[in-house]
Write an enzyme that holds these catalytic residues in place. Structure first.
Site, PDB file in Angstrom:
ATOM      1  N   PRO A  14       0.791  -1.211   0.000  1.00  0.00           N
ATOM      2  CA  PRO A  14       0.000   0.000   0.000  1.00  0.00           C
ATOM      3  C   PRO A  14       0.830   1.270   0.000  1.00  0.00           C
ATOM      4  O   PRO A  14       1.723   1.453   0.839  1.00  0.00           O
ATOM      5  CB  PRO A  14      -0.797  -0.103   1.302  1.00  0.00           C
ATOM      6  CG  PRO A  14      -0.231  -1.245   2.064  1.00  0.00           C
ATOM      7  CD  PRO A  14       0.925  -1.786   1.334  1.00  0.00           C
ATOM      8  N   GLU A  15       0.532   2.131  -0.939  1.00  0.00           N
ATOM      9  CA  GLU A  15       1.080   3.489  -0.947  1.00  0.00           C
ATOM     10  C   GLU A  15      -0.079   4.422  -0.599  1.00  0.00           C
ATOM     11  O   GLU A  15      -1.158   3.951  -0.264  1.00  0.00           O
ATOM     12  CB  GLU A  15       1.693   3.797  -2.321  1.00  0.00           C
ATOM     13  CG  GLU A  15       2.754   2.771  -2.708  1.00  0.00           C
ATOM     14  CD  GLU A  15       3.436   3.074  -4.035  1.00  0.00           C
ATOM     15  OE1 GLU A  15       3.568   4.250  -4.383  1.00  0.00           O
ATOM     16  OE2 GLU A  15       3.829   2.108  -4.720  1.00  0.00           O
TER      17      GLU A  15
END
Length: 282
Positions: free
Chosen positions: A2-3
């Site tokens: 996840p960014e």
DNA sequence: ACATGAGCCTGTGGGC
DNA sequence: TGCCCACAGGCTCATG
């Protein structure tokens, strides 16, 4: 994985199910993720109401009614899943995955499970009054979708770095939330080579890069939002959705810039994959 | 002060 | 089918 966009999508999902709800029981199946959970983690969260769910960079901040903040970082493989509420499967022993490490049982019956195969994620609990001095948060740079991020800010920091701009973009102390995928994607949109030294980027290109970063993150949040509308009918897993990346993992594919006949290359920069088009990214 | 590399973990996919 | 290797989207710490 996840960014910023994925974390923002997770935030919205958790908000829908947790905000304003009380936490009943907290089950900890694995007490050490990236670090050990703090003492009295369960005690300080159970029987509290969740008041706000915020995000800073790639961190989630859940504030509860006794003034504590639950800090969550998903690492590379962390995710939350929703169970036992209308439309979702019941959470029981047959559903429990071996990588479910922390499970929240809400007062209304909803169950939220944190799963993380690689255990690179983290959870911590700190008083709200300590948020501003909490080391992982206080060192973070600007929010790329906030007002503090503009051409002037970016150029100022670019000028102080001689490393490749790709590495610069991954530095959370300058801009909070960009990871390995969106660094490649943003540089492609801006027509800047990931190998270019940060301090050799012109004012004009810096301006283009600001726009590219904003656009690529906003587009990804939008596509996460559309997944969010659907996930009730599918599974309860928050934050994982397929994007159509323009360069990431597209080695050998033709460049999708229509004025370019180049091909996407993969290189390695400080041990991480970078994807770019050598023809239109200079 | 900066930049780089190792380490934390498990899972997956490709080549043989 | 099984084995081995490379690789995976993050972060921190030690070292130069």
């Amino acid at each position: 994985m996840p960014e910023l966009p994925e974390v923002e999508t997770v935030r919205k999902g958790l908000q829908q199910f947790m905000e304003g709800q009380s936490i009943g029981k907290v089950e900890v199946f694995t007490s050490k993720l990236r670090w050990k959970l703090p003492e009295s983690f369960e005690k300080n969260l159970s029987n509290q109401t969740i008041t706000t769910i915020a995000r800073r960079g790639k961190y989630l901040i859940l504030e509860v009614s006794n003034g504590h903040c639950l800090i969550v970082h998903l690492g590379m493989t962390g995710s939350f899943a929703i169970f036992s509420t209308n439309g979702f499967p019941k959470y029981d022993n047959s559903r429990k995955d071996k990588h479910d490490h922390v499970v929240f049982h809400l007062g209304n019956g909803t169950v939220i499970a944190y799963n993380d195969p690689r255990k690179f994620g983290m959870m911590d609990l700190i008083p709200e009054s300590k948020l501003s001095i909490y080391p992982p948060l206080k060192t973070l740079g600007v929010e790329p979708l906030g007002n503090g991020f503009d051409e002037k800010y970016l150029k100022y920091h670019l000028d102080r770095r001689s490393s490749p701009v790709k590495n610069f973009l991954l530095d959370q102390k300058v801009i909070a939330g960009i990871g390995n995928i969106y660094a490649s994607e943003a540089l492609w949109r801006a027509g800047i080579s990931p190998r270019r030294k940060a301090n050799r980027i012109s004012q004009k290109k810096a301006g283009l890069l600001v726009t590219a970063i904003r656009d690529v993150l906003n587009d990804a949040i939008k596509s996460g939002g559309s997944t969010l509308r659907n996930y009730r009918s599918v599974a309860g897993n928050l934050g994982y959705f397929q994007h159509q990346f323009r360069v990431y993992d597209q080695e050998g594919e033709p460049c999708s810039n229509e004025n370019c006949d180049g091909q996407i290359n993969r290189i390695v920069q400080t041990g991480r994959s970078t994807f770019y088009c050598p023809s239109c990214q200079k």
